[in-house]
Design an enzyme around this catalytic site. Structure first.
Site, short mmCIF file in Angstrom:
data_model
loop_
_atom_site.label_atom_id
_atom_site.label_comp_id
_atom_site.label_asym_id
_atom_site.label_seq_id
_atom_site.Cartn_x
_atom_site.Cartn_y
_atom_site.Cartn_z
N HIS A 313 55.28 37.47 -34.13
CA HIS A 313 54.11 37.41 -35.01
C HIS A 313 54.49 37.35 -36.51
O HIS A 313 55.61 37.29 -37.00
CB HIS A 313 53.80 39.09 -34.86
CG HIS A 313 52.33 39.40 -35.42
ND1 HIS A 313 52.12 39.63 -36.62
CD2 HIS A 313 51.31 39.46 -34.62
CE1 HIS A 313 50.89 39.69 -36.73
NE2 HIS A 313 50.20 39.67 -35.44
N ASP A 371 49.35 41.26 -27.12
CA ASP A 371 49.01 40.23 -25.76
C ASP A 371 50.25 40.14 -24.77
O ASP A 371 49.66 39.93 -23.72
CB ASP A 371 48.91 38.66 -26.41
CG ASP A 371 47.62 38.82 -27.47
OD1 ASP A 371 46.86 39.33 -26.97
OD2 ASP A 371 47.65 37.86 -28.25
#
Ligand code: CMC
Length: 437
Positions: A313, A371
Site C-alpha cells: 500500500h 483487498d
C-alpha cells in the site's frame, strides 16, 4: 528548518544557480506529518515541484479521514475503523463522513429514512442497461449509468447551492446499491428488482441482487451484517487515486454525478479497487498451496512484472487495519455458510504466512491490504468476481461525495491544474509530407 518570531516554522531553499533564497512556512495538521506551503514557490523561484505519483504532495486540507500508515491506524472523523466496523452501521458511518459527527437517535432515524426513500432510480434509467452487451463488465456499466444520473436529476446539480449538494449526496449514496444490483441482474439476464423500503441498506442490496420476483427472498442476517461491515471498511480512505480524481474533476465545477463517475473509472484499475478482483484471479491461478513458493519467487523477481495482488500500500507500511477486520469477517461468513473447506482461503492464509516471513516483503513493508480477503468473502456470498470492484465503488461513494462536498465548501479551493517537467522537442518547423524522409 527555522522558526520566525511569531513561532511559525519555515524552511528555506537556496537556488545554487542564482543564490536566491525562498522561505516557505511549514503548516502543522492536528496529527501526522507537517506540510511545506509551496504556494509561492513558482512566483518566487520560477520553479515547479516534481513529484510523480504525488508521493510527497498534500493536495488539500481535510477533516474527514486520518491514516497513520506506519502504525496501521485509520480514523474517520476521529473514530477508529475497527470500532466503527464492530459497533456502527454503514448508514451511520455515511452520516458521520458527511456531517462530521455521529448521528443522534433522531438524526439517525431521519437519515435512514432519507436513504430508504431515495433508493429507487428514474424508471427511464433502466433503458441504459439494455444498451450494454450482456457480457459487459459491470464497472463499465457503472461508469456509464452513474454519469448518466446528471441527465436525470437536474434539480441537484447546482454545486453552489448547499441544499442541492446535500440532495445529490443523499441520492448517490441511496441509489448506488440499486444501480449496482441492476448491473448484476442485467449480466445474468434476470429482471431488475425494485428496492424495498422496509429493508436496511445492506439487506436491500442483497435482496435486489439475489432476490427474484418468483419467490420470497429471506435475507440472511449474518450475511447482511457482513455486507454492512464490508461497506464500512471501504467507505473512505483519504486522498487515494479515485478520491483525488473526484476532487480534481469537481474542482472545475463539474456536477457531482459526473465527478463520481470519474471516481468509478479511476477505482477500476488493478492497482486500486480492481485489486479485489485481481486477488481472487491470482488465488485461483495459484490453485494449490504447493505452488505458492513459485508465486512468491515471481513477485520478488525484478524482471517479472507479476505482483502479489492484495499486498502493499502506498500509505500503510504496516498491516492494513481494514484487512484485520476483513480477515475476521471472512471466517465468520464461511462459518455461517458452513463452508469448512475453502481451498482459496487455505491458499490465502498460507500465502500471507509465507509473505509475512519473507525478507523481501519484510524489508519493503508489504502487508496484506483490504483487498486480500474481501474477494473470498464476496465469492462465498455468491458474487461473481466482476462485481467485486462494483461493491467497492458502491461503498466508496460516500467517501467520494463527502470529500467532494468538503472541497466545494473550502474557501481556498480552485481548479486543480498541475504543471510538468517538459522534456519533449522545442519549437521546430513543420515539414510538408512530400519532404519527409
Ligand atoms: N508484490 C511484490 N512487490 C511489490 C508489491 C507487491 N504487491 N507492491 C510493491 N512491491 C514492491 C515494488 O516492486 C517496489 O520495489 P522496488 O523498491 O524494488 O522497486 C516496492 O515494493 C515499492 O512499490 P511501489 O510500487 O513503488 O509502491 P507504490 O506505493 O507506488 O504502490 C501499490 C502501492 C498498492 C500500488 C502496490 O503495492 C501494488 O501494486 N500492490 C498490488 C495491488 C493492490 O493490492 N492494490 C490494492 C491497494 S489497497 C486498496 C486500494 O486502496 O485501492
Amino acid at each position: 528548518m527555522t522558526q520566525t518570531k511569531d513561532g511559525t516554522n519555515t524552511v528555506t531553499l537556496t537556488d545554487n544557480r542564482t543564490g536566491k533564497q525562498v522561505t516557505m512556512p511549514i503548516l502543522d495538521g492536528k496529527v501526522g506529518p507537517s506540510v511545506i506551503d509551496i504556494r509561492k514557490l513558482y512566483a518566487e523561484t520560477g520553479c515547479f515541484t516534481y513529484d510523480p505519483g504525488f508521493t510527497s504532495t498534500g493536495s488539500c486540507e481535510s477533516q474527514i479521514t486520518y491514516i497513520d500508515g506506519d502504525e496501521g491506524v485509520l480514523l474517520h472523523r476521529g473514530y477508529s475503523i475497527d470500532e466503527l466496523a464492530a459497533q456502527s452501521t454503514f448508514p451511520e458511518v455515511c452520516f458521520l463522513l458527511l456531517n462530521g459527527h455521529l448521528p443522534t437517535a433522531a438524526e439517525s432515524t431521519e437519515f435512514d429514512s432519507i436513504l430508504r426513500r431515495h433508493s429507487m432510480v428514474h424508471e427511464q434509467l433502466t433503458k441504459f442497461y439494455t444498451g450494454f452487451r450482456r457480457d459487459a463488465h459491470p464497472m463499465a456499466i457503472m461508469c456509464g449509468v452513474v454519469g448518466a444520473l446528471s441527465a436525470f436529476y437536474h434539480d441537484s446539480t447546482d454545486i453552489n447551492d448547499p441544499v442541492e449538494r446535500k440532495i445529490a449526496a443523499h441520492r448517490l449514496i441511496a441509489k448506488m446499491p440499486t444501480i449496482a444490483a441492476m448491473a448484476y441482474k442485467y449480466s445474468v439476464g434476470q429482471p431488475f428488482m425494485y428496492p424495498r423500503n422496509d429493508l436496511s441498506y445492506a439487506e436491500n442490496f442483497l435482496y435486489m441482487t439475489f432476490g427474484t420476483p418468483c419467490e420470497p427472498y429471506k435475507v440472511n442476517p449474518v450475511l447482511a451484517k457482513a455486507m454492512d461491515k464490508i461497506f464500512i471498511l471501504h467507505a473512505d480512505h483519504e486522498q487515494n487515486a479515485s478520491t483525488s480524481t473526484v476532487r480534481l474533476a469537481g474542482s472545475s465545477g463539474a456536477n457531482p454525478f459526473a465527478c463520481i463517475a470519474a471516481g468509478i473509472a479511476s477505482l477500476w484499475g488493478p492497482a486500486h479497487g480492481g485489486a479485489n478482483e485481481a486477488v481472487l484471479k491470482m488465488l485461483e491461478e495459484i490453485g494449490s498451496v504447493d505452488r505458492i513458493p513459485e508465486c512468491v519467487r515471481r513477485a520478488k523477481d525484478k524482471n517479472d512484472n507479476f505482483r502479489l495482488m492484495g499486498f502493499g500500500h502506498r500509505v500503510y507500511k504496516n498491516y492494513d487495519p481494514r484487512a484485520q477486520v476483513m480477515r475476521q469477517a471472512c471466517h465468520e461468513v464461511l462459518g455461517e455458510l458452513g463452508i469448512k473447506d475453502e481451498p482459496l482461503l487455505d491458499i490465502a492464509m498460507e500465502l500471507e504466512r509465507i509473505a509475512l516471513t519473507d525478507e523481501y516483503f519484510i524489508e519493503k513493508k508489504l502487508y496484506p491490504n483490504v483487498d486480500f480477503y474481501s474477494g473470498i468473502i464476496l465469492k462465498a456470498m455468491g458474487f461473481p468476481t466482476s462485481m467485486f470492484t462494483v461493491l467497492f465503488a458502491l461503498a466508496r461513494t460516500v467517501g467520494w461525495i463527502s470529500q467532494w462536498k468538503e472541497m466545494i465548501e473550502d474557501p481556498v479551493q480552485k481548479i486543480g491544474r498541475p504543471r510538468q517537467l517538459y522534456t519533449g522537442e522545442t519549437k521546430r518547423t513543420f515539414v510538408p509530407l512530400a519532404e519527409r524522409g
